[in-house]
Design an enzyme around this catalytic site. Structure first.
Site, PDB file in Angstrom:
ATOM      1  N   GLU A 127      12.381  12.404  -3.109  1.00  0.00           N
ATOM      2  CA  GLU A 127      13.353  11.848  -2.120  1.00  0.00           C
ATOM      3  C   GLU A 127      14.535  11.290  -2.394  1.00  0.00           C
ATOM      4  O   GLU A 127      14.729  10.334  -2.072  1.00  0.00           O
ATOM      5  CB  GLU A 127      12.129  10.876  -1.567  1.00  0.00           C
ATOM      6  CG  GLU A 127      10.798  11.255  -1.114  1.00  0.00           C
ATOM      7  CD  GLU A 127       9.949  10.337  -0.495  1.00  0.00           C
ATOM      8  OE1 GLU A 127      10.199   8.935  -0.220  1.00  0.00           O
ATOM      9  OE2 GLU A 127       8.847  10.604  -0.184  1.00  0.00           O
ATOM     10  N   ASN A 170      10.855  17.024  -5.632  1.00  0.00           N
ATOM     11  CA  ASN A 170       9.775  17.015  -4.576  1.00  0.00           C
ATOM     12  C   ASN A 170      10.593  16.052  -3.340  1.00  0.00           C
ATOM     13  O   ASN A 170      11.155  15.093  -3.517  1.00  0.00           O
ATOM     14  CB  ASN A 170       8.823  15.922  -5.039  1.00  0.00           C
ATOM     15  CG  ASN A 170       7.383  16.118  -4.317  1.00  0.00           C
ATOM     16  OD1 ASN A 170       6.834  16.981  -3.906  1.00  0.00           O
ATOM     17  ND2 ASN A 170       6.793  14.662  -4.048  1.00  0.00           N
ATOM     18  N   HIS A 206       3.770  16.296   4.948  1.00  0.00           N
ATOM     19  CA  HIS A 206       3.257  15.289   5.870  1.00  0.00           C
ATOM     20  C   HIS A 206       3.443  15.736   7.122  1.00  0.00           C
ATOM     21  O   HIS A 206       4.358  15.611   7.657  1.00  0.00           O
ATOM     22  CB  HIS A 206       3.698  13.857   5.545  1.00  0.00           C
ATOM     23  CG  HIS A 206       3.223  13.514   4.051  1.00  0.00           C
ATOM     24  ND1 HIS A 206       1.861  13.254   3.755  1.00  0.00           N
ATOM     25  CD2 HIS A 206       4.032  13.166   3.124  1.00  0.00           C
ATOM     26  CE1 HIS A 206       2.131  12.715   2.037  1.00  0.00           C
ATOM     27  NE2 HIS A 206       3.310  12.866   1.843  1.00  0.00           N
ATOM     28  N   GLU A 235       1.700  17.168  -1.156  1.00  0.00           N
ATOM     29  CA  GLU A 235       1.061  15.762  -0.488  1.00  0.00           C
ATOM     30  C   GLU A 235       0.572  16.182   0.809  1.00  0.00           C
ATOM     31  O   GLU A 235       1.024  15.338   1.991  1.00  0.00           O
ATOM     32  CB  GLU A 235       2.186  14.878  -0.456  1.00  0.00           C
ATOM     33  CG  GLU A 235       2.800  14.583  -1.609  1.00  0.00           C
ATOM     34  CD  GLU A 235       3.998  13.326  -1.638  1.00  0.00           C
ATOM     35  OE1 GLU A 235       3.754  12.508  -0.606  1.00  0.00           O
ATOM     36  OE2 GLU A 235       4.548  13.151  -2.762  1.00  0.00           O
ATOM     37  N   ASP A 237      -1.079  16.326   4.311  1.00  0.00           N
ATOM     38  CA  ASP A 237      -1.846  15.947   5.325  1.00  0.00           C
ATOM     39  C   ASP A 237      -1.377  16.217   6.539  1.00  0.00           C
ATOM     40  O   ASP A 237      -0.225  16.196   6.728  1.00  0.00           O
ATOM     41  CB  ASP A 237      -2.196  14.448   5.160  1.00  0.00           C
ATOM     42  CG  ASP A 237      -1.012  13.578   4.973  1.00  0.00           C
ATOM     43  OD1 ASP A 237       0.255  13.908   5.305  1.00  0.00           O
ATOM     44  OD2 ASP A 237      -1.241  12.384   4.398  1.00  0.00           O
TER      45      ASP A 237
HETATM   46  C1  XIL Z   1       1.936   6.742  -0.649  1.00  0.00           C
HETATM   47  C2  XIL Z   1       0.563   6.393  -1.242  1.00  0.00           C
HETATM   48  O1  XIL Z   1      -0.100   7.204  -0.661  1.00  0.00           O
HETATM   49  C3  XIL Z   1       0.371   4.914  -0.825  1.00  0.00           C
HETATM   50  O2  XIL Z   1      -0.875   4.432  -1.175  1.00  0.00           O
HETATM   51  C4  XIL Z   1       1.178   4.067  -1.130  1.00  0.00           C
HETATM   52  O3  XIL Z   1       1.091   2.531  -0.388  1.00  0.00           O
HETATM   53  C5  XIL Z   1       2.682   4.428  -0.711  1.00  0.00           C
HETATM   54  O4  XIL Z   1       3.069   5.467  -1.237  1.00  0.00           O
HETATM   55  N1  XIL Z   1       5.802  10.307  -0.385  1.00  0.00           N
HETATM   56  C6  XIL Z   1       5.384  10.220  -1.469  1.00  0.00           C
HETATM   57  C7  XIL Z   1       4.127   9.460  -2.069  1.00  0.00           C
HETATM   58  O5  XIL Z   1       5.908  10.708  -2.358  1.00  0.00           O
HETATM   59  O6  XIL Z   1       4.233   8.876  -3.456  1.00  0.00           O
HETATM   60  C8  XIL Z   1       3.752   8.669  -1.145  1.00  0.00           C
HETATM   61  O7  XIL Z   1       2.307   7.728  -1.410  1.00  0.00           O
HETATM   62  C9  XIL Z   1       3.694   8.927   0.288  1.00  0.00           C
HETATM   63  C10 XIL Z   1       5.010   9.467   0.692  1.00  0.00           C
END
Ligand code: XIL
Length: 302
Positions: A127, A170, A206, A235, A237
């Site tokens: 990020e 990422n 996401h 990641e 979802d």
């Molecule tokens: C999130 C986790 O799922 C949570 O448990 C934590 O509180 C915050 O981080 N981008 C990312 C992940 O790269 O590491 C994040 O994970 C979600 C967004």
């Protein structure tokens, strides 16, 4: 094949989940993970605040628990993440530039050497770009004190620490073609042109109604692959439920399968019960570990 991992493996890919060490003792959590997935990403346990909350004092217990659980069951492990502005202990932001550079390189080196040979891909930098139309870097201690070169330095340090690990950049909101993904694309193209080590790009993916699966998702993955890097969905979802959610999952799986260098998919959790998106139901198993329509859609698409 009857499980996500086995079906993905038949397509030469992995299918993983984000895993939290503190849930491994919950029998249905562990059995769902063990049965269905063949890759694991520690959800929080490898982040800077978890492994080096005090400078040069490293805590690996919870992350080791996940790595050991995965390895003893034949699962691969993704490393997440080494250099990120979030979940960063306060001491890092308090350092001056020279000291920060030393601390960043030490963090990368120590953590990667601890897990050497056990991690298939590392999110070296997470990020680093802003949302929106600017394509600019995001403010962080690394960006603000070390300048644009911090990403290159992190990747060079990472390559030296574990030469066998795939090194990924990422990010989120980079899933379609837009200003932010263009900025990442330009970074990767520049790295490849100059021989800076980078092997893969992670697309967090996401999704929700405000940020649905982009229509050019597959094309965007393909243009990165065409630069000579692997791509991974890291990641995933998708908020929602029922058929609409299932259809979105199908689109994502098809996008990955449509890109030969898309090497695997990770969903950001085993069960809705523990999703970080507390308002939603974005995953493949419900609160009671029952398979959702989205699960069946993924299995069918794989
Ligand atoms: C999130 C986790 O799922 C949570 O448990 C934590 O509180 C915050 O981080 N981008 C990312 C992940 O790269 O590491 C994040 O994970 C979600 C967004």
């Amino acid at each position: 094949a009857g499980t996500l991992g086995a079906a993905a493996a038949e397509k030469g890919r992995y299918f993983g989940a984000a895993v939290a060490a503190n849930h491994l003792g919950e029998a249905p959590y562990a059995s769902t993970l063990n049965t269905e997935f063949n890759s694991a990403t520690p959800e929080n346990e490898m982040k800077w605040d978890a492994v080096e909350s005090t400078r040069n004092s490293f805590t690996y217990g919870p992350a080791d628990q996940i790595v050991n659980h995965a390895q003893s069951r034949g699962m691969k492990v993704r490393g997440h993440t080494l250099v990120w502005h979030s979940q960063l202990p306060g001491w890092v932001g308090g350092l001056g530039a020279a000291d920060l550079r030393t601390a960043m390189n030490n963090h990368i080196t120590q953590v990667m050497q601890h897990y050497k040979g056990k991690i298939h891909s590392w999110d070296v930098v997470n990020e680093a770009f802003q949302d929106g139309s600017s394509g600019a870097r995001r403010s962080s201690p690394f960006q603000d004190k070390l300048g644009n070169g911090f990403i290159e330095e992190a990747f060079r340090t990472a390559r030296a620490a574990d030469p066998a690990a795939k090194l990924c950049y990422n990010d989120y909101n980079t899933d379609g073609v837009n200003a932010k993904s263009n900025a990442v694309y330009n970074l990767v193209r520049d790295f490849k042109a100059r021989g800076v080590p980078i092997d893969c790009v992670g697309f967090q993916s996401h999704f929700n109604s405000a940020s649905p699966v982009p229509g050019d998702y597959r094309a965007n993955l393909q243009r990165f692959a065409d630069l000579g890097v692997d791509v991974q969905i890291t990641e995933l979802d998708i908020e929602g439920s029922g058929t609409a959610q299932a259809n979105s999952y199908t689109t994502v799986v098809n996008a990955c399968l449509g890109v030969s260098r898309c090497t695997g998919i990770t969903v950001w959790g085993v069960t809705d019960k523990y999703s970080w998106r507390a308002s939603g139901t974005p995953l493949l198993f419900d609160n009671n570990y029952a398979k959702k329509p989205a699960y069946n859609a993924v299995l069918t698409a794989l």
